[in-house]
Design an enzyme around this catalytic site. Structure first.
Site, mmCIF file in Angstrom:
data_model
loop_
_atom_site.group_PDB
_atom_site.id
_atom_site.type_symbol
_atom_site.label_atom_id
_atom_site.label_comp_id
_atom_site.label_asym_id
_atom_site.label_seq_id
_atom_site.Cartn_x
_atom_site.Cartn_y
_atom_site.Cartn_z
ATOM 1 N N THR A 33 6.656 1.847 -4.541
ATOM 2 C CA THR A 33 5.903 2.887 -5.230
ATOM 3 C C THR A 33 4.453 2.866 -4.760
ATOM 4 O OG1 THR A 33 5.488 3.866 -7.419
ATOM 5 C CG2 THR A 33 5.316 1.479 -7.263
ATOM 6 N N ASN A 34 3.550 3.514 -5.472
ATOM 7 C CA ASN A 34 2.126 3.510 -5.118
ATOM 8 C C ASN A 34 1.296 3.494 -6.397
ATOM 9 O OD1 ASN A 34 1.515 6.383 -5.933
ATOM 10 N ND2 ASN A 34 3.098 6.765 -4.402
ATOM 11 N N TYR A 35 -0.022 3.477 -6.253
ATOM 12 C CA TYR A 35 -0.915 3.285 -7.402
ATOM 13 C C TYR A 35 -1.186 4.535 -8.229
ATOM 14 C CZ TYR A 35 -2.143 -1.449 -5.892
ATOM 15 O OH TYR A 35 -2.109 -2.766 -5.566
ATOM 16 N N ALA A 100 1.829 11.823 -5.917
ATOM 17 C CA ALA A 100 1.717 10.951 -4.745
ATOM 18 C C ALA A 100 3.139 10.589 -4.312
ATOM 19 C CB ALA A 100 0.916 9.705 -5.081
#
Ligand code: CTP
Ligand code: CA
Length: 222
Positions: A33-35, A100
């Site tokens: 995943t991402n932030y 995102a």
């Protein structure tokens, strides 16, 4: 707020917003995943709804509750998000892609938990569909807004995404700046429109930035 504060132009306008990160499974217990916190997208959904729009929010997993009075669609992976976007985009007036989205996903999703082996491991990843690119190619009348999260060459990369993805506007976000990064409540953006205008929205809460972005789109639509 009072009715007079609303721009009546958004009454009945159909707005699709994507928000948050995506989650790309590797096995039953792991994912990439991402932030992304989803805060910007949720604030945009709220702001559009407050202007009277009919808002659909497609969101990856985040720790936020969806704003009242928006149609909420929860997704996990980039592929899920693409499916839902395909289902909803055609009769929208405005589409804002603040999510995102993962660029790559594991080529193989294992049914059993992977056991560790050896001193290193390599995971093969394959490209996801670029949802925004798809929308840029397929749109008919929709006003299409992308986001560009960059850490360097911010303006050049944002401008090339605006053209390459056939967008009407792009919101340029300098995610290298820690004070206004993904998890922050604050943001600072520059909105580039396809006619070459650059409008800076100075550092402020994501709520205020969202309102300003909606106002700016409203002006562009007139
Ligand atoms: N985006 C998308 N689908 C993807 C990847 C990105 O719809 N598979 C959208 C994002 O929602 C965002 C825009 O494309 O609105 C730009 O995302 P960004 O990550 O900044 O750019 P990319 O085009 O993915 O290029 P790169 O990550 O290489 O900079
Ligand atoms: Ca990307």
């Amino acid at each position: 707020e009072s009715e007079t504060n609303r721009c009546s132009g958004w009454q009945g306008k159909k707005v699709l917003i994507t928000a948050g990160p995506t989650r790309e499974a590797l096995d039953p217990v792991r994912y990439f995943t991402n932030y992304s916190s989803g805060k910007m997208g949720y604030a945009l959904a709220q702001a559009a709804m407050e202007q009277g729009a009919d808002v659909t929010l497609i969101s990856g997993p985040v720790h936020l509750s969806p704003p009242q009075r928006v149609q909420f669609v929860k997704v996990n992976s980039a592929a899920d998000m693409f499916d839902k976007v395909k289902q909803y985009y055609q009769d929208m007036d405005v589409i804002i892609k603040s999510a995102a989205v993962a660029d790559y996903t594991p080529a193989i999703v294992h049914n059993q938990k992977l056991k560790k082996q050896g001193s290193s491991m390599t995971i093969e990843m394959e490209r996801t569909t670029d949802i925004l690119q798809f929308l840029g190619e397929e749109k008919t009348h929709q006003y299409l807004v992308g986001f560009a999260a960059e850490t360097d060459n911010v303006m050049d990369y944002a401008k090339s995404k605006l053209t390459k993805k056939n967008l009407d506007a792009i919101v340029m976000n300098d995610v290298g700046n820690k004070e206004i990064g993904f998890a922050s409540d604050q943001n600072e953006v520059v909105v580039l429109t396809k006619d070459g205008k650059e409008q800076s929205l100075p550092q402020s809460s994501k709520k205020d930035i969202a309102k300003a972005i909606i106002q700016l789109i409203d002006k562009e639509l007139r």
